[in-house]
Design a protein around this motif. Structure first.
Motif, mmCIF file in Angstrom:
data_model
loop_
_atom_site.group_PDB
_atom_site.id
_atom_site.type_symbol
_atom_site.label_atom_id
_atom_site.label_comp_id
_atom_site.label_asym_id
_atom_site.label_seq_id
_atom_site.Cartn_x
_atom_site.Cartn_y
_atom_site.Cartn_z
ATOM 1 N N SER A 64 58.285 10.122 6.510
ATOM 2 C CA SER A 64 56.879 10.019 6.104
ATOM 3 C C SER A 64 56.388 11.239 5.320
ATOM 4 O O SER A 64 55.345 11.180 4.681
ATOM 5 N N SER A 65 57.135 12.333 5.387
ATOM 6 C CA SER A 65 56.746 13.573 4.703
ATOM 7 C C SER A 65 57.759 13.914 3.631
ATOM 8 O O SER A 65 58.920 13.500 3.685
ATOM 9 N N ASP A 66 57.333 14.686 2.651
ATOM 10 C CA ASP A 66 58.234 15.158 1.616
ATOM 11 C C ASP A 66 59.270 16.071 2.276
ATOM 12 O O ASP A 66 58.903 17.072 2.909
ATOM 13 N N ASP A 69 58.798 19.777 1.759
ATOM 14 C CA ASP A 69 57.758 20.416 2.567
ATOM 15 C C ASP A 69 58.259 20.684 3.983
ATOM 16 O O ASP A 69 57.973 21.732 4.571
#
Length: 240
Positions: A64-66, A69
């Protein structure tokens, strides 16, 4: 006692030829802690002395996140203790977000990059995050003051243009002689692609290139460093 932190980064989504490097961290740990080896280094250090290695496990990617990051954040967290950090990859693309975190802690930094390949394409196969492109991103973002690449043996015209653009210093594999010394002035980050080694020494990689370094040569390059080593990565081992 100097402590060393370990962090696994099981990510290989930017590999160009064959996936599998994301599976490497547990295999590396298995060998590191195997009783078939002595844990004493030739410099007189017991690398497995209780309390010396702080294993922070593997980064978890939830989708769900890069990932960049996530890597940057967790590498930054792992470095908060001030202990030197070794990241276990993973493909070489992960060096870019690692360096974002490392640079925040070190305003002066030299990268010693040991590899068969320059990994400095502007965008390999149209992918600016390719494992063949991390050092282009690193130098564009000025995440290091100096980049020294050792062991190269696949240089093409585009690489030469990038070397000139970013002021990269190179020592091709054919010139890696015992009398080669680095004039280092800042703390050092080491990035080791296992395919820097000749396939006779390390066949477990996706891109095997003949004419590479010996294990002895790589150890000697590392031991010749006379500045603090603040962090490192070991990437591109492919258990498949």
């Amino acid at each position: 006692m100097t402590r060393i932190a370990l962090l696994g980064i099981p990510h290989d989504e930017n590999s160009s030829f064959m996936k599998g490097a994301s599976e490497a961290p547990p295999h590396i740990r298995r060998e590191l802690f195997s009783d078939c080896y002595s844990s004493w280094s030739e410099t007189g250090i017991d690398v497995c002395d209780p309390g010396r290695l702080i294993d922070r496990g593997d980064i978890q990617f939830d989708g769900s996140s890069d990932p960049w990051d996530v890597i940057e954040q967790q590498v930054g967290d792992a470095m908060e203790s001030g202990d030197p950090l070794i990241c276990l990859g993973g493909d070489h693309a992960i060096t870019h977000p690692i360096m974002r975190a490392v640079r925040r802690r070190h305003s002066h930094l030299t990268i010693l990059h040991i590899d068969a390949h320059a990994d400095i394409y502007h965008a390999y196969q149209g992918n600016p995050r390719s494992h063949a492109s991390p050092f282009a991103r690193i130098m564009e973002e000025r995440l290091a003051d100096r980049l020294i690449q050792v062991g190269l043996r696949t240089i093409n015209d585009h690489h030469r243009e990038q070397f000139k653009r970013f002021g990269v210093e190179i020592v091709e594999a054919g010139h890696c002689r015992e009398n080669v010394r680095l004039d280092l002035k800042t703390p050092v980050y080491i990035s080791i692609d296992i395919d820097a080694l000749d396939p006779a020494h390390a066949p477990g990689v996706s891109h095997r290139e003949p004419g590479g370094l010996t294990t002895r040569q790589v150890i000697d390059w590392i031991q010749a460093i006379d500045q603090p080593i603040v962090a490192a990565d070991i990437v591109e081992y492919n258990p498949r």
